[in-house]
Design an enzyme around this catalytic site. Structure first.
Site, mmCIF file in Angstrom:
data_model
loop_
_atom_site.group_PDB
_atom_site.id
_atom_site.type_symbol
_atom_site.label_atom_id
_atom_site.label_comp_id
_atom_site.label_asym_id
_atom_site.label_seq_id
_atom_site.Cartn_x
_atom_site.Cartn_y
_atom_site.Cartn_z
ATOM 1 N N THR A 1 0.844 -1.190 0.000
ATOM 2 C CA THR A 1 0.000 0.000 0.000
ATOM 3 C C THR A 1 0.885 1.247 0.000
ATOM 4 O O THR A 1 2.092 1.175 0.167
ATOM 5 C CB THR A 1 -0.928 0.027 1.227
ATOM 6 O OG1 THR A 1 -0.143 -0.035 2.427
ATOM 7 C CG2 THR A 1 -1.885 -1.163 1.196
ATOM 8 N N HIS B 1 -2.675 -0.729 13.657
ATOM 9 C CA HIS B 1 -1.668 -1.620 13.109
ATOM 10 C C HIS B 1 -0.384 -1.544 13.940
ATOM 11 O O HIS B 1 -0.219 -0.662 14.776
ATOM 12 C CB HIS B 1 -1.362 -1.269 11.654
ATOM 13 C CG HIS B 1 -2.379 -1.796 10.686
ATOM 14 N ND1 HIS B 1 -3.524 -1.097 10.380
ATOM 15 C CD2 HIS B 1 -2.432 -2.946 9.974
ATOM 16 C CE1 HIS B 1 -4.243 -1.800 9.509
ATOM 17 N NE2 HIS B 1 -3.599 -2.922 9.247
ATOM 18 N N HIS B 2 0.515 -2.458 13.649
ATOM 19 C CA HIS B 2 1.816 -2.484 14.314
ATOM 20 C C HIS B 2 2.632 -1.237 13.967
ATOM 21 O O HIS B 2 2.412 -0.571 12.954
ATOM 22 C CB HIS B 2 2.576 -3.752 13.907
ATOM 23 C CG HIS B 2 2.637 -3.955 12.423
ATOM 24 N ND1 HIS B 2 3.587 -3.373 11.620
ATOM 25 C CD2 HIS B 2 1.841 -4.660 11.587
ATOM 26 C CE1 HIS B 2 3.392 -3.716 10.355
ATOM 27 N NE2 HIS B 2 2.324 -4.498 10.316
ATOM 28 N N LYS C 1 4.346 -0.515 10.445
ATOM 29 C CA LYS C 1 3.596 -0.166 9.227
ATOM 30 C C LYS C 1 3.905 1.279 8.846
ATOM 31 O O LYS C 1 3.730 2.196 9.656
ATOM 32 C CB LYS C 1 2.101 -0.362 9.449
ATOM 33 C CG LYS C 1 1.283 -0.161 8.175
ATOM 34 C CD LYS C 1 -0.141 -0.634 8.349
ATOM 35 C CE LYS C 1 -0.960 -0.409 7.079
ATOM 36 N NZ LYS C 1 -0.385 -1.094 5.902
#
Length: 233
Positions: free
Chosen positions: A73, A131-132, A135
């Protein structure tokens, strides 16, 4: 099947494990330091690289006549360019913001809920994604897909990470250690709230979906999505 891994980080390694368990072989491993790309012994390429390298990786695979799927992404401002390039090369390409079976079912639920809520402007819509900390992009591609589905079916016309203006969807993007991925859509009014949520427990669902997509796209031509792979929607 012989698979090239375009990107060999955590996702690339997870994909490798699942691919080997499904009796595939890895023909090429590409990291940020890779300078030589030999696709001569490759059936399908799987791209989970960086936003800065994904477009070049995808084009290299298409140049070699290798079908390629991408889960990277942060590069989608060049998405149409890749679609045009794929058609020019008579290749095969599949992009998904998320390869998880559960998330793709969640997309369909989100789409249907947004259709139902379109006639009720008293509800405001927001998205939270977690998210982690590794990312790199925010919001996630999955959150953007969810927002775009809502925009398509309602009076909203944009999403934002900041204080929303009228007709903008707030995406609250959080980064927390060791969180594979959580997405929640909430419709809130003075009377009540409606929420739907997907929580990933680990990366295995993403990796498995990517390998299944690679198995599916082999020997095909065209531009596809996970809806085609899973025959949903």
């Amino acid at each position: 099947m012989k698979i090239a891994l375009l990107g060999y980080g955590k996702m690339g390694k997870s994909i490798e494990t699942i691919a080997l368990n499904r009796n595939h072989t890895i023909s090429l491993k590409v990291s940020s330091a890779t300078t030589a790309f030999d696709f001569s012994n490759t059936d399908v390429a799987i791209d989970f690289s960086l936003p800065t390298t994904a477009v070049a990786n995808i084009k290299r695979a298409l140049d070699a006549g290798v079908p390629v799927i991408s889960g990277t992404t942060g590069w989608l401002d060049q998405y149409q360019d890749i679609l045009d390039y794929c058609k020019e090369k008579n290749g095969a390409f599949l992009y998904a913001s998320n390869f998880s079976l559960g998330v793709n079912i969640f997309f369909e639920i989100n789409k249907r809920l947004s259709e139902l809520m379109s006639d009720f402007p008293e509800y405001t819509t927001s998205i939270e994604e977690i998210h982690h900390t590794q990312k790199l992009d925010a919001p996630s591609g999955t959150a953007i897909t969810l927002a775009e589905q809502i925009i398509e079916n309602t009076n909203y016309n944009n999403w934002t990470l900041d204080q929303p203006q009228p007709k903008e969807i707030l995406i609250d993007a959080k980064r927390i250690e060791n969180v594979p991925g959580t997405h929640e859509i909430t419709y809130n009014s003075e009377i009540d709230a409606i929420s739907i949520k997907h929580t990933a427990h680990n990366r295995q669902g993403f990796a498995l979906g990517a390998v299944i997509a690679a198995e599916w796209i082999k020997d095909k031509k065209g531009v596809f999505s996970m809806k085609d792979v899973l025959n949903i929607g």
